[in-house]
Design a protein around this motif. Structure first.
Motif, PDB file in Angstrom:
ATOM      1  N   GLU A  25       0.835  -1.191   0.000  1.00  0.00           N
ATOM      2  CA  GLU A  25       0.000   0.000   0.000  1.00  0.00           C
ATOM      3  C   GLU A  25       0.868   1.238   0.000  1.00  0.00           C
ATOM      4  O   GLU A  25       2.110   1.141   0.049  1.00  0.00           O
ATOM      5  N   ILE A  26       0.251   2.399  -0.083  1.00  0.00           N
ATOM      6  CA  ILE A  26       1.003   3.657  -0.074  1.00  0.00           C
ATOM      7  C   ILE A  26       1.794   3.746   1.231  1.00  0.00           C
ATOM      8  O   ILE A  26       1.257   3.551   2.315  1.00  0.00           O
ATOM      9  N   GLU A  56       2.595   6.307  -4.672  1.00  0.00           N
ATOM     10  CA  GLU A  56       1.219   6.269  -5.167  1.00  0.00           C
ATOM     11  C   GLU A  56       0.931   4.917  -5.807  1.00  0.00           C
ATOM     12  O   GLU A  56       1.822   4.305  -6.387  1.00  0.00           O
ATOM     13  N   ILE A  57      -0.305   4.457  -5.669  1.00  0.00           N
ATOM     14  CA  ILE A  57      -0.808   3.349  -6.470  1.00  0.00           C
ATOM     15  C   ILE A  57      -1.770   3.990  -7.454  1.00  0.00           C
ATOM     16  O   ILE A  57      -2.875   4.382  -7.110  1.00  0.00           O
ATOM     17  N   LYS A  83      -5.012   0.019 -10.776  1.00  0.00           N
ATOM     18  CA  LYS A  83      -4.942  -1.433 -10.861  1.00  0.00           C
ATOM     19  C   LYS A  83      -5.168  -1.844 -12.315  1.00  0.00           C
ATOM     20  O   LYS A  83      -6.049  -1.322 -12.976  1.00  0.00           O
ATOM     21  N   ASN A 108     -11.061  -0.358  -0.389  1.00  0.00           N
ATOM     22  CA  ASN A 108      -9.752   0.276  -0.492  1.00  0.00           C
ATOM     23  C   ASN A 108      -9.026  -0.236  -1.738  1.00  0.00           C
ATOM     24  O   ASN A 108      -8.226  -1.155  -1.670  1.00  0.00           O
ATOM     25  N   LYS A 164      -6.655   0.979  -3.241  1.00  0.00           N
ATOM     26  CA  LYS A 164      -5.248   1.366  -3.242  1.00  0.00           C
ATOM     27  C   LYS A 164      -4.385   0.391  -2.456  1.00  0.00           C
ATOM     28  O   LYS A 164      -3.318   0.745  -1.957  1.00  0.00           O
TER      29      LYS A 164
END
Length: 481
Positions: free
Chosen positions: A367-368, A387-388, A391, A406, A408
């Motif tokens: 994750e971030i 950052e993500i 997807k 979520n 992210k």
């Protein structure tokens, strides 16, 4: 003008020499029950690597140990018990485009490192799927090995794909056109979802054990009109798997690109001072060349170049060389640094980069703010997820409440575009420009947790590095000419 013409002629001669050394790497991958080794073994036998006596001996060993005729051809490329379990055997034969090197990588997740080693070198992946009832469906289920291998190939930047639909003798009825079309339709939908264009992919029905449609067209599949692929460079068509292999495009000659030479060793030698060792990935390294070594932006000179313990005037892509870096010290240069041409796109420190990353076997989630060590060319550096961005695809079709709440967060089997920031100075490059410096892996607890392909790099264009006295003298000479 005369010097420029001679230089141009010299580059052309180097280019032709590099073309003679051209190698096309093809990797067979797929679920562990798709009989990849049988296919590669058949090609090895048909192309003349093994004689009849070897075939009989291997068949006797095969029956004694496995009692399964499908392993006979696999034994052509797997000669030892360890190889038969987990190696990446290779076969080489000549084509009009160069040496075609065929590798068979494991389909099992237990040997994911071996699969990565093969795919990292690949110009094309042959995704082998079983047409047998139940086996194809197993590979294409949520989290199945066929889906995972296809996504892994795309995540590692392998642009050329062939789909070999094997074991056509096991369909009901045998060599069923309807079964082939069913498999082609489902595979096409999945590879398009992850990023491949099905129109650029050859779908070939075969039976590796019986040799049907492998090197010559099969009477048992007379309904098969052939495969056709459309791509920017050219179109190609044919019927057999061998023809599809011969249609694989060779890699772009890396000699035309600016120099990139990742350092794998740095030594202090009495009387010579500092010597660096590495493999030329792109461009040409020449004796007396002005070099920039990144990420520290050090300007130095290659006083001499040695390959196979012999002095050479130049080294080409693929050559492993030792070279003196003038009056630089071992404190100024280290493993993981990258040497480049001072006058042509020299390597620079990466401030951040975006990558397409696939999570393989991660013990938790990414994750971030997550940090992990990436291994890229000869360097290893801790990077933080800033950052993500998006997807891309997922091996599994299952969507749980956590995904919805979520998006992210990345889990095993998912792929996404991410932005990473390195914790220390390093050199990475976009895969499109410098493939060998544009791919990375993430290891955790001895397992491959993730793989990635770098798309863009934010570089430090402002920092000034040291210029050694020898390099400064050479720069002044060039200025006065």
């Amino acid at each position: 003008m005369k010097e420029r013409s001679q230089a141009k002629r010299g580059l052309k001669q180097l280019y032709l020499f590099a073309m003679e050394k051209k190698k096309i790497q093809v990797v067979f991958t797929g679920a562990h029950n798709s009989d990849k080794s049988t296919i590669v073994g058949y090609l090895a036998a048909k192309l003349g690597r093994q004689d009849g006596r070897s075939l009989s001996r291997l068949e006797r060993e095969d029956k004694a140990e496995w009692n399964d005729s499908s392993f006979r051809m696999a034994y052509f490329v797997d000669k030892t018990n360890e190889e038969r379990e987990r190696s990446v055997p290779k076969e080489t034969y000549q084509t009009s485009l160069g040496d075609l090197i065929i590798a068979d990588v494991p389909g099992s997740r237990r040997f994911i490192k071996d699969t990565l080693d093969g795919c990292l070198e690949a110009d094309c992946v042959v995704l082998t799927v079983s047409a047998a009832v139940g086996e194809f469906e197993l590979g294409m289920t949520s989290g199945g090995e066929t889906r995972e291998q296809a996504l892994l190939a795309y995540s590692l930047g392998v642009e050329q794909l062939i789909v070999a639909v094997n074991q056509m003798d096991s369909t009901n009825p045998p060599y069923s056109e309807a079964r082939f079309n069913e498999i082609k339709e489902e595979i096409s939908a999945y590879i398009e979802k992850i990023g491949y264009n099905p129109r650029t992919v050859a779908f070939v029905p075969i039976c590796g054990l019986q040799g049907e449609n492998m090197t010559t067209s099969s009477d048992k599949m007379a309904w098969f009109e052939g495969w056709t692929i459309e791509r920017r460079e050219s179109k190609a068509s044919g019927k057999t798997l061998l023809e599809a292999l011969e249609a694989v495009l060779p890699p772009t000659p890396r000699i035309e690109q600016p120099l990139r030479l990742p350092l794998r060793e740095v030594q202090q030698i009495s009387g010579v001072r500092t010597v660096a060792v590495g493999r030329v990935e792109t461009g040409v390294l020449k004796t007396g060349m002005l070099l920039t070594i990144g990420p520290q932006n050090l300007t130095t000179m290659a006083n001499f170049v040695v390959m196979d313990n012999k002095p050479v005037t130049e080294a080409l892509p693929g050559d492993v060389v030792s070279f003196s870096v003038g009056d630089s010290s071992v404190e100024e240069i280290s493993i993981g640094n990258v040497a480049g041409d001072y006058n042509n796109d020299p390597p620079k420190k990466a401030l951040s980069f975006t990558a397409r990353m696939m999570v393989m076997e991660h013990p938790g989630t990414i994750e971030i703010g997550s940090a992990f060590v990436i291994k890229c060319h000869t360097d290893a550096v801790t990077c933080k997820v800033e950052e993500i961005l998006e997807k891309i695809a997922c091996v599994s079709d299952v969507k749980d409440e956590e995904d919805e709440a979520n998006p992210k967060v990345l889990k095993s089997g998912e792929a996404a575009m991410v932005k990473l920031t390195p914790s220390k100075p390093t050199v990475v490059e976009p895969f499109q420009h410098y493939a060998r410096l544009g791919r990375f892996i993430v290891e955790q607890k001895g397992r491959v947790a993730a793989v990635g392909v770098i798309k863009t790099v934010e570089k430090d264009e402002a920092s000034q590095g040291k210029i050694t006295s020898a390099a400064e003298k050479r720069l002044q000479e060039l200025k006065n000419e």
